[in-house]
Design a protein around this motif. Structure first.
Motif, PDB file in Angstrom:
ATOM      1  N   ARG A 158      25.597  35.395  86.361  1.00 58.59           N
ATOM      2  CA  ARG A 158      26.906  35.758  85.807  1.00 58.59           C
ATOM      3  C   ARG A 158      26.956  37.224  85.370  1.00 58.59           C
ATOM      4  NH1 ARG A 158      30.601  31.841  84.190  1.00 58.59           N
ATOM      5  NH2 ARG A 158      30.401  30.061  85.580  1.00 58.59           N
ATOM      6  N   TYR A 181      23.551  45.918  89.322  1.00 57.11           N
ATOM      7  CA  TYR A 181      24.473  45.637  90.414  1.00 57.11           C
ATOM      8  C   TYR A 181      25.249  46.909  90.754  1.00 57.11           C
ATOM      9  CZ  TYR A 181      27.615  43.010  93.405  1.00 57.11           C
ATOM     10  OH  TYR A 181      28.301  42.522  94.492  1.00 57.11           O
ATOM     11  N   GLU A 205      19.111  46.168 104.007  1.00 52.86           N
ATOM     12  CA  GLU A 205      20.091  45.083 103.902  1.00 52.86           C
ATOM     13  C   GLU A 205      19.674  43.968 104.843  1.00 52.86           C
ATOM     14  OE1 GLU A 205      24.199  46.357 103.890  1.00 52.86           O
ATOM     15  OE2 GLU A 205      24.836  44.533 104.931  1.00 52.86           O
ATOM     16  N   ARG A 208      23.692  37.514 101.781  1.00 52.80           N
ATOM     17  CA  ARG A 208      23.462  38.866 102.324  1.00 52.80           C
ATOM     18  C   ARG A 208      23.248  39.810 101.157  1.00 52.80           C
ATOM     19  NH1 ARG A 208      25.174  40.690 107.563  1.00 52.80           N
ATOM     20  NH2 ARG A 208      24.660  42.872 107.760  1.00 52.80           N
ATOM     21  N   VAL A 209      22.210  40.614 101.217  1.00 44.70           N
ATOM     22  CA  VAL A 209      21.913  41.506 100.103  1.00 44.70           C
ATOM     23  C   VAL A 209      21.436  42.867 100.613  1.00 44.70           C
ATOM     24  CG1 VAL A 209      19.489  40.765  99.860  1.00 44.70           C
ATOM     25  CG2 VAL A 209      20.731  41.681  97.873  1.00 44.70           C
ATOM     26  N   ARG A 210      21.810  43.900  99.873  1.00 46.17           N
ATOM     27  CA  ARG A 210      21.319  45.251 100.142  1.00 46.17           C
ATOM     28  C   ARG A 210      20.674  45.760  98.857  1.00 46.17           C
ATOM     29  NH1 ARG A 210      25.751  47.942 101.724  1.00 46.17           N
ATOM     30  NH2 ARG A 210      26.240  48.583  99.630  1.00 46.17           N
ATOM     31  N   ARG A 240      23.642  45.156  95.993  1.00 50.84           N
ATOM     32  CA  ARG A 240      24.958  44.567  96.220  1.00 50.84           C
ATOM     33  C   ARG A 240      24.786  43.435  97.208  1.00 50.84           C
ATOM     34  NH1 ARG A 240      30.691  47.032  95.832  1.00 50.84           N
ATOM     35  NH2 ARG A 240      30.882  44.794  95.908  1.00 50.84           N
ATOM     36  N   GLY A 241      25.672  42.446  97.140  1.00 52.68           N
ATOM     37  CA  GLY A 241      25.545  41.369  98.113  1.00 52.68           C
ATOM     38  C   GLY A 241      26.513  40.244  97.886  1.00 52.68           C
ATOM     39  N   ASP A 242      26.557  39.358  98.881  1.00 52.97           N
ATOM     40  CA  ASP A 242      27.262  38.084  98.752  1.00 52.97           C
ATOM     41  C   ASP A 242      26.171  37.043  98.593  1.00 52.97           C
ATOM     42  OD1 ASP A 242      29.721  39.406  99.343  1.00 52.97           O
ATOM     43  OD2 ASP A 242      29.265  39.257 101.485  1.00 52.97           O
ATOM     44  N   LEU A 243      25.994  36.582  97.378  1.00 54.60           N
ATOM     45  CA  LEU A 243      24.798  35.802  97.080  1.00 54.60           C
ATOM     46  C   LEU A 243      25.126  34.547  96.283  1.00 54.60           C
ATOM     47  CD1 LEU A 243      22.672  38.883  96.007  1.00 54.60           C
ATOM     48  CD2 LEU A 243      22.271  37.520  98.060  1.00 54.60           C
TER      49      LEU A 243
END
Lengths: 313, 117
Positions: free
Chosen positions: B13, B18, B29, B38-40, B56-59
């Motif tokens: 949270r 970030y 990435e 997906r993470v960088r 950064r990423g969609d995690l």
């Protein structure tokens, strides 16, 4: 002007088919044929494409097209309609229409091709055509602040809406195809290279692969950018919704049940997103057409998007 | 109470580090093609030591918490030690029992760090 008209003009250009273009440039009364409606007629009176102006006007256009092509001279037809004729083309009472009829010259093809490129790039463009006098038929691209006068018809070509689809799964595939055929520009966004491929999405105008939550922050989203989230994954849906709700996107739909939608909205509410913004999110997405396959879900989604863009929902 | 304990809840949270670095020395990435995580990760390195880290990423929850914890842990470490960062230390830091099927979620950022150093 629609993408279909642009495509028809392009087909005529490539085939080098002599054709006259008729444009409805002025109407009185209430009519389902809006100003700007175009029909294309060949030298033998054949009609190209599916659009006509209607009834007795078509007959006059076809009759005059041969002469316009033979003389290579445009003309402005002014037609006073009796009640019966008006009824045929959808007017509720007698009125008048002006139709500009002109041969499609190399210069006209070239200008419309230029306009099409601008239009496809998402830029509004206007074409000003001189209707009367020695310069009748001459035209130029003008900025969108140009004004219409009695002798000049300004045709504003708004760019197509861009449907942005987040998630390259099964529903996205028919959704892209449907959207493309309806004249939308389509942009597909996903984080997975193996899903968001040109092979799976041959109709997509653009495919972007990367960190979706980052991509959405860099996108230009406006009142002509409907958004559909079909990733069915909170790690995509939450950040995309968070960003989407800061824009004036006309449509924000999320694949999922009401229960899932409530959970997503609660997460955003806890981040401080206001309820009035959350009400913009359509979940479950799409019109209720009772289907369950990917193609049926895509159909329900695109139907709702079209209804919203047309101001019906 | 959350499914994976307070550490994972807190870091997912309120992820630490970030964002992005202006001029990272190292950047990588990667994506988990199965779940789409997906993470960088970006590192600033001076004299062989990690000076700053961002991601950064969609995690998912576990992957985001693991990435957040790792970026905190590697700051100040020698780059050679980052490459050898033990999995056990990562799972211990998460302070939760991670189901076998979700272990890859936690390991993704560690694999990225190993590939980039």
């Amino acid at each position: 002007m629609s993408h279909e008209t642009f495509e028809l003009i392009e087909r005529l250009r490539r085939a080098r088919t002599p054709a006259a273009m008729a444009t409805l440039v002025r109407t009185t009364g209430t009519t389902p044929r809006k100003e700007g409606t175009k029909m294309f007629v060949g030298s033998a009176g054949e009609i190209f494409g599916s659009v006509t102006i209607g009834g007795c006007v078509d007959a006059r256009v076809i009759e005059q097209a041969g002469e316009v092509l033979r003389d290579a001279t445009p003309r402005l037809l002014h037609l006073d309609l009796g009640d019966e004729e008006a009824w045929e083309i959808g007017l509720t009472c007698g009125g008048a229409v002006d139709v500009f009829l002109e041969p499609m010259t190399d210069g006209a093809f070239e200008l419309y091709e230029h306009a099409r490129r601008e239009w496809q790039a998402g830029r509004a463009v206007a074409i000003a055509t001189t209707l009367n006098g020695d310069g009748a038929g001459s035209r130029s691209l003008v900025d969108t602040n140009a004004r219409t006068t009695d002798d000049v018809y300004v045709e504003l070509l708004r760019p197509p809406s861009t449907l942005v689809i987040f998630g390259a799964g099964a529903v996205a595939m028919p959704l892209v195809t449907y959207a493309k055929s309806l004249g939308f520009r389509t942009l597909l966004v996903d984080g997975r290279e193996r899903y968001a491929t040109r092979e799976r999405f041959p109709d997509a105008d653009e495919i972007r692969v990367g960190i979706v939550s980052e991509i959405v922050e860099t996108m230009e989203i406006n009142a002509r950018t409907p958004l559909v989230l079909v990733a069915h994954d909170a790690k995509i849906d939450v950040p995309v919704l968070r960003q989407a709700l800061t824009t004036n996107a006309p449509y924000i739909g999320v694949l999922g049940s009401s229960r899932r939608g409530a959970a997503l909205k609660q997460l955003l509410r806890e981040e401080g997103v206001a309820d009035e913004q959350l009400q913009r999110v359509r979940v479950p997405v799409g019109l209720d057409i009772g289907g369950g396959s990917a193609a049926e879900i895509a159909l329900s989604i695109i139907a709702e998007v079209v209804a919203v863009m047309n101001g019906r929902r | 109470m959350t499914a994976y304990g307070s550490v994972i809840h807190d870091h997912s949270r309120n992820p630490r580090n970030y964002g992005s670095l202006d001029e990272p020395d190292l950047r990588r990435e990667e994506v988990n093609p199965l779940c789409g995580d997906r993470v960088r990760i970006e590192l600033a390195v001076r004299d062989g030591v990690v000076e700053a880290a961002r991601f950064r990423g969609d995690l998912c929850t576990i992957a985001k918490a693991a990435t957040s914890l790792l970026t905190v842990a590697v700051i100040g470490m020698k780059i050679d030690d980052v490459r050898e960062f033990p999995e056990e230390r990562l799972f211990a830091a998460l302070e939760a029992e991670i189901p076998r099927a979700r272990r890859q979620c936690a390991l993704l950022p560690l694999q990225v760090l190993r590939m980039m150093t």
